[in-house]
Design a protein around this motif. Sequence first.
Motif: not given
Length: 254
Positions: A14-16, A21-25, A216-217
Amino acid sequence: MTLPVALITGASSGFGLAIAQRLLARGFRVIATARRQDRLSALAEQYPTQVLPLALDIRDRNTIRSSIAELPADWADIDLLVNNAGLALGLAPAQSASMDDWQTMIDTNCLGLAAITHAVLPGMVARNRGLIVNIGSIAGDYAYPGGNVYGATKAFVHQFSLNLKADLLGTAVRVSCLEPGLAGGSEFSKVRFQGDETKAASIYQGTQPLMPDDIASVVEWLATLPPHININVMEMMPVCQAPSALTIHRKSQV
Ligand code: NDP
Ligand code: 8X3
């Protein structure tokens, strides 16, 4: 230059997972925590140098304390803590709800979140650097039938966030509470309805809910704001949802 470190609770779905994934990118390294080791390992396989999987049950206060104290030195300076792990169990009215469910929600959403914050915060203050993003919910702001203890745990998250900020005044450490509304694409409703996929799917029927990447955004945005800005509380809903009016029960007129 070493990459900033984010610790994300509930990174197995889910959100986590979307936040990870967003923060890794975005160039963060991620300490990914949850109970399901296999999910965390799968993420670590995708990002071998950028992800540190850390399987733990957030209700286990002693494990949290020792896990944070024993982080490898190059992972120990946590820049961003995303307190996301949490759950709702059931939608029964308070008078017929399960006390075990209430305890699990309080232990996870309140005490678990407090324990990990307690373990991470002193380091942030010592370094005079850091951001905590707590995932609350609109359920902490607006009452709805069956929301009883779940909503109350999210009201805790809301007020704990504001009170942390009050204590941190004079430091550069920031705290934000992000409060999403109806959100699909996660295991939230499946967990709430004890694995009943049909009941879970009915929650989203005819709607376009928020999705994990939407949340996430916003976390990514919070994490990349200039360091003098603190967003205290942020409520987000899909367009198809609105805070509803108070309800009135009227006696029948017969
Ligand atoms: P998911 O069920 O998909 O994710 C919940 C995460 O929390 C999982 O990774 C789960 O991992 C972890 N978790 C649950 N219990 C524990 C525990 N005891 N110890 C460690 N980790 C735990 O749901 P969402 O992504 O939708 O929910 C994430 C957060 O967002 C929750 O706090 C929820 O209350 C909140 N929220 C959800 C909304 C929604 O409509 N979906 C709306 C507003 C807020 P594992 O099972 O592997 O331990
Ligand atoms: C989840 C949102 O409205 O299902 O926190 O409680 S709601």
